[in-house]
Design a protein around this motif. Structure first.
Motif, mmCIF file in Angstrom:
data_model
loop_
_atom_site.group_PDB
_atom_site.id
_atom_site.type_symbol
_atom_site.label_atom_id
_atom_site.label_comp_id
_atom_site.label_asym_id
_atom_site.label_seq_id
_atom_site.Cartn_x
_atom_site.Cartn_y
_atom_site.Cartn_z
ATOM 1 N N UNK A 35 0.829 -1.208 0.000
ATOM 2 C CA UNK A 35 0.000 0.000 0.000
ATOM 3 C C UNK A 35 0.861 1.255 0.000
ATOM 4 N N UNK A 36 1.996 1.183 0.668
ATOM 5 C CA UNK A 36 2.906 2.327 0.713
ATOM 6 C C UNK A 36 3.460 2.627 -0.673
ATOM 7 N N UNK A 37 3.834 1.586 -1.414
ATOM 8 C CA UNK A 37 4.345 1.786 -2.772
ATOM 9 C C UNK A 37 3.277 2.463 -3.648
ATOM 10 N N UNK A 38 2.037 1.986 -3.505
ATOM 11 C CA UNK A 38 0.934 2.540 -4.292
ATOM 12 C C UNK A 38 0.716 4.012 -3.941
ATOM 13 N N UNK A 39 0.803 4.329 -2.661
ATOM 14 C CA UNK A 39 0.624 5.717 -2.226
ATOM 15 C C UNK A 39 1.672 6.622 -2.876
ATOM 16 N N UNK A 40 2.911 6.163 -2.936
ATOM 17 C CA UNK A 40 3.968 6.964 -3.552
ATOM 18 C C UNK A 40 3.684 7.217 -5.034
ATOM 19 N N UNK A 41 3.070 6.247 -5.694
ATOM 20 C CA UNK A 41 2.725 6.415 -7.107
ATOM 21 C C UNK A 41 1.683 7.521 -7.267
ATOM 22 N N UNK A 42 0.665 7.539 -6.386
ATOM 23 C CA UNK A 42 -0.365 8.591 -6.488
ATOM 24 C C UNK A 42 0.244 9.969 -6.266
ATOM 25 N N UNK A 43 1.219 10.062 -5.380
ATOM 26 C CA UNK A 43 1.880 11.354 -5.147
ATOM 27 C C UNK A 43 2.620 11.810 -6.397
ATOM 28 N N UNK A 44 3.299 10.866 -7.044
ATOM 29 C CA UNK A 44 4.053 11.182 -8.255
ATOM 30 C C UNK A 44 3.116 11.594 -9.396
ATOM 31 N N UNK A 45 1.984 10.897 -9.511
ATOM 32 C CA UNK A 45 1.067 11.140 -10.622
ATOM 33 C C UNK A 45 0.035 12.218 -10.320
ATOM 34 N N UNK A 46 -0.010 12.733 -9.103
ATOM 35 C CA UNK A 46 -1.011 13.732 -8.739
ATOM 36 C C UNK A 46 -2.411 13.158 -8.723
ATOM 37 N N UNK A 47 -2.542 11.884 -8.355
ATOM 38 C CA UNK A 47 -3.828 11.193 -8.381
ATOM 39 C C UNK A 47 -4.483 11.173 -7.001
ATOM 40 N N UNK A 48 -5.728 10.768 -6.971
ATOM 41 C CA UNK A 48 -6.464 10.668 -5.709
ATOM 42 C C UNK A 48 -5.871 9.578 -4.814
ATOM 43 N N UNK A 49 -5.796 9.885 -3.502
ATOM 44 C CA UNK A 49 -5.391 8.881 -2.522
ATOM 45 C C UNK A 49 -6.359 8.829 -1.362
ATOM 46 N N UNK A 50 -6.632 9.985 -0.737
ATOM 47 C CA UNK A 50 -7.512 9.989 0.427
ATOM 48 C C UNK A 50 -8.414 11.214 0.426
ATOM 49 N N UNK A 51 -9.617 11.055 1.031
ATOM 50 C CA UNK A 51 -10.582 12.134 1.054
ATOM 51 C C UNK A 51 -10.234 13.191 2.100
ATOM 52 N N UNK A 52 -9.798 12.738 3.265
ATOM 53 C CA UNK A 52 -9.503 13.647 4.373
ATOM 54 C C UNK A 52 -8.114 14.229 4.211
ATOM 55 N N UNK A 53 -7.981 15.543 4.009
ATOM 56 C CA UNK A 53 -6.661 16.155 3.805
ATOM 57 C C UNK A 53 -5.895 16.381 5.091
ATOM 58 N N UNK A 54 -6.466 15.992 6.244
ATOM 59 C CA UNK A 54 -5.840 16.232 7.534
ATOM 60 C C UNK A 54 -4.651 15.307 7.769
ATOM 61 N N UNK A 55 -4.114 15.311 9.008
ATOM 62 C CA UNK A 55 -2.960 14.479 9.352
ATOM 63 C C UNK A 55 -3.224 13.017 9.082
ATOM 64 N N UNK A 56 -2.195 12.314 8.583
ATOM 65 C CA UNK A 56 -2.373 10.906 8.217
ATOM 66 C C UNK A 56 -2.166 9.963 9.371
ATOM 67 N N UNK A 57 -1.528 10.402 10.451
ATOM 68 C CA UNK A 57 -1.241 9.501 11.561
ATOM 69 C C UNK A 57 -2.475 9.299 12.401
ATOM 70 N N UNK A 58 -2.836 8.040 12.592
ATOM 71 C CA UNK A 58 -3.981 7.710 13.421
ATOM 72 C C UNK A 58 -3.618 6.582 14.347
ATOM 73 N N UNK A 59 -4.259 6.546 15.504
ATOM 74 C CA UNK A 59 -3.976 5.470 16.450
ATOM 75 C C UNK A 59 -4.605 4.182 15.974
#
Length: 337
Positions: free
Chosen positions: A313-337
């Motif tokens: 999933x981490x590799x896929x996330x990096x691809x979306x960042x590179x391509x400017x694609x959708x990843x998550x709806x909530x733009x807030x902090x990614x760290x969750x308990x």
């Protein structure tokens, strides 16, 4: 020699420091993706980076790892009572060509931290410690010694092709996510036969094989069932694969993988590479068909809701960042308990 440290440990520390510095042919921004501390989310990385390698039972067995508390994963933390379970699968001990012999074999003298004939024993994360003749997992304790299901002592190198395209409607227009407004990427995913989890269709690098060849071979075997094709069909597939894999691409990640098969003495490393079919025309002519280690194969919409094998999933996330694609709806902090 550094005070209180053996030569191997001293070299390992120096190698780790070198491994974490940007290399001349990589930008600082690109290198940050390869830095172990940035694997998965940058916050709470220590918890996420080495978690699946602590799970029990060990894959394909009923073996329970010795429990390793979070604060005792790192080797720099003294733990005199550490008592890991020793386990190497029978399939590995049987001596297949992809596996090393036992270290007790008098005819086996591996050259750790270097290329050993056709076998690559260097790590993407720099030099690793060899203690009592055994390579030591560079991330920390796993509660298990031996090799488990892994063939090589030390790093076991794999390659993961992340093949993507834009999700499109019936008219061929890109589909944007209704909340973020960013276009949705899709990638080719397989369902692993061994554990039932969805994953990137990758596999092990054969001795002497170039990474580029592994990437193309594994995609053909697992996502297109090339091994079961006739010679004519295979030749046609090869031409189309060559077209896809000769397109613009980028290295998503190189290094240690938080894999449930990892042990204190053997671990997975990979090179994940994104091959993007911008128009979708190339992949339209490559019918997906599960083969080899894959039970199923399909195009999957990419989002943070994906639950994939190891840290894919981490590799896929990096691809979306590179391509400017959708990843998550909530733009807030990614760290969750």
């Amino acid at each position: 020699m550094l005070p209180g440290l053996g030569l191997q440990r001293a070299l390992a520390l120096l190698g780790l420091a070198a491994a974490l510095r940007p290399r001349s042919n990589l930008s600082a921004a690109h290198w940050s993706h390869l830095h172990p501390a940035n694997m998965l989310s940058s916050c709470k990385a220590d918890r996420l980076y080495h978690s699946k390698a602590l799970t029990s039972p060990y894959p394909g067995s009923r073996i329970e790892r010795s429990r390793v508390p979070k604060d005792k994963v790192g080797w720099l933390t003294q733990w005199e009572d550490y008592n890991p379970v020793e386990y190497t699968a029978a399939a590995v001990l049987a001596g297949p060509k992809w596996a090393d012999p036992q270290l007790s074999d008098k005819n086996f003298s591996p050259k750790f931290n270097e290329r050993d004939g056709e076998v690559e024993r260097t790590s993407r994360n720099g030099l690793y410690v060899v203690e009592n003749g055994r390579p030591r997992n560079p991330v920390g304790r796993t509660g298990l010694t031996g090799r488990g299901l892994l063939g090589r002592w030390g790093p076991n190198h794999a390659a993961d092709p992340v093949v993507t395209r834009w999700k499109r409607d019936g008219s061929g227009n890109k589909i944007a996510h209704p909340v973020t407004g960013k276009n949705i990427l899709q990638f080719v995913a397989i369902k692993r036969r061994d554990c039932g989890e969805w994953a990137i269709p990758g596999g092990m690098v054969d001795p002497g094989e170039k990474i580029s060849a592994t990437l193309k071979r594994e995609f053909g075997e697992e996502a297109l069932n090339s091994l079961q094709k006739s010679p004519e069909e295979r030749a046609s597939l090869e031409k189309q694969l060559q077209r896809l894999f000769s397109q613009e691409h980028f290295v998503v990640y190189r290094g240690y993988v938080d894999d449930p098969r990892n042990t204190d003495n053997a671990w997975m490393e990979t090179e994940a590479v994104n091959y993007h079919d911008e128009t979708g025309e190339t992949m339209d002519n490559l019918p997906l068909e599960a083969g080899d280690d894959a039970g199923m194969v399909k195009w999957v919409d990419i989002s943070e809701k994906l639950k994939l094998y190891a840290n894919h999933s981490y590799f896929i996330k990096l691809v979306t960042e590179k391509r400017g694609a959708h990843w998550r709806e909530d733009p807030g902090p990614e760290c969750r308990d």
